[in-house]
Design an enzyme around this catalytic site. Structure first.
Site, PDB file in Angstrom:
ATOM      1  N   SER A   1       0.854  -1.179   0.000  1.00  9.44           N
ATOM      2  CA  SER A   1       0.000   0.000   0.000  1.00  9.44           C
ATOM      3  C   SER A   1       0.893   1.232   0.000  1.00  9.44           C
ATOM      4  O   SER A   1       2.098   1.134   0.268  1.00  9.44           O
ATOM      5  CB  SER A   1      -0.884   0.000   1.258  1.00  9.44           C
ATOM      6  OG  SER A   1      -1.525   1.241   1.457  1.00  9.44           O
TER       7      SER A   1
ATOM      8  N   TYR B   1      -2.269  -1.249  10.238  1.00  9.92           N
ATOM      9  CA  TYR B   1      -2.281  -1.403   8.780  1.00  9.92           C
ATOM     10  C   TYR B   1      -0.914  -1.034   8.195  1.00  9.92           C
ATOM     11  O   TYR B   1      -0.369  -1.757   7.356  1.00  9.92           O
ATOM     12  CB  TYR B   1      -3.376  -0.517   8.196  1.00  9.92           C
ATOM     13  CG  TYR B   1      -3.663  -0.746   6.726  1.00  9.92           C
ATOM     14  CD1 TYR B   1      -4.481  -1.796   6.323  1.00  9.92           C
ATOM     15  CD2 TYR B   1      -3.134   0.083   5.746  1.00  9.92           C
ATOM     16  CE1 TYR B   1      -4.754  -2.018   4.989  1.00  9.92           C
ATOM     17  CE2 TYR B   1      -3.400  -0.122   4.411  1.00  9.92           C
ATOM     18  CZ  TYR B   1      -4.213  -1.174   4.032  1.00  9.92           C
ATOM     19  OH  TYR B   1      -4.480  -1.386   2.705  1.00  9.92           O
TER      20      TYR B   1
END
Length: 289
Positions: A144, A157
């Site tokens: 990401s 995350y």
């Protein structure tokens, strides 16, 4: 006319029932790949596979919890026996968890890491030996932009996506010259349901509900899953080591390279600006006073 490089290839995609995984499945099916699709949502996944088969594709659907090590290795063995050697593995399955590090319970961090990090490790380790023995294959791991920078409220995350990046970049160096391609994908804001389905322990600054958080994500996400899938497949064709998806990903990548510490001030200012904009939109009279 040259044959499509994905035609006839066996491609494994985790998290294929929605979002980027679904878009990849549709694109690879159109290009003649043989698909092994997995997801925890088997009902939705079976509908996807039925759609692809109706269009003439070779696609199978299997329920798989990527955090379950034994299940993942059994799945890989089953595919080897039924389909033969796998050519492409795209470790795409992922979830979101929102909350400050101080607020996040350890069991929730374990849950996210099991899917977002260990799922990638399991998928890599299950298929890598066969690829190395054959001297060919592609392993593509989805990180990401939050694997490039840290963001408040996204500690778990970010930790997982940084870990995916480190794991993948190390693997790429270790298999150099083997014939196995290793790519790391860094999507920016993609119009998927990941924000709407996120587990929320604590709201991010300036957001008063999970629904508002999902709306903010939807407003800022600029890239469609279809565009993301096309970028990933182009990256695989070019054997790109790092695949950045979206203009925001390219900006964030540059920011992290140029200002590896000072970027945090930019992130803080962006969050403050988003909060002020939200307040102005919701209470214009107060904003003018």
């Amino acid at each position: 006319m040259a044959q499509d490089p994905f035609a006839g290839k066996i491609a494994v995609i985790t998290g294929a029932a929605s979002g980027i995984g679904l878009a990849l499945a549709r694109d690879l099916a159109r290009r003649g790949a043989r698909l092994a699709l997995s997801d925890v949502n088997i009902e939705r996944l079976e509908a996807v596979a039925a759609e692809l088969r109706a269009a003439g594709a070779n696609a199978r659907a299997d329920r798989l919890d990527v955090s379950d090590r034994a299940a993942f290795f059994a799945y890989a063995d089953m595919l080897a026996g039924e389909l033969g050697p796998v050519d492409i593995v795209i470790n795409n399955a992922g979830v979101a968890l929102v909350g400050s590090i101080a607020a996040l319970p350890l069991d929730q961090i374990d849950w996210l890491m099991g899917i977002n990090f260990w799922g990638v490790v399991h998928g890599t380790k299950a298929f890598l030996p066969g690829m190395l023995s054959r001297g060919r294959g592609s392993i593509v791991n989805v990180s990401s932009v939050f694997g490039l920078i840290g963001v408040p409220g996204q500690g778990a995350y970010c930790a997982a996506k940084f870990a995916v990046r480190g794991f993948t970049e190390t693997l790429r160096q270790e298999v150099a010259g083997s014939g196995v391609y290793v790519g790391c994908v860094h999507p920016g804001g993609i119009k998927t349901n990941i924000a709407a389905s996120a587990r929320t322990v604590e709201l991010m600054p300036g957001v008063d509900s999970p629904e508002a958080m999902a709306r903010r994500f939807e407003e800022t996400a600029r890239t469609t899953p279809e565009q993301a899938a096309a970028t990933i497949l182009r990256g695989i064709e070019r054997r790109s080591p790092r695949i950045l998806i979206g203009g925001d990903a390219r900006v964030i990548s540059g920011l992290a390279r140029l200002f590896p510490v000072a970027y945090s001030a930019v992130v803080r200012k962006a969050l403050e600006f988003a909060t002020k904009s939200k307040n102005r939109n919701e209470n214009p009279a107060a904003a003018r006073s």
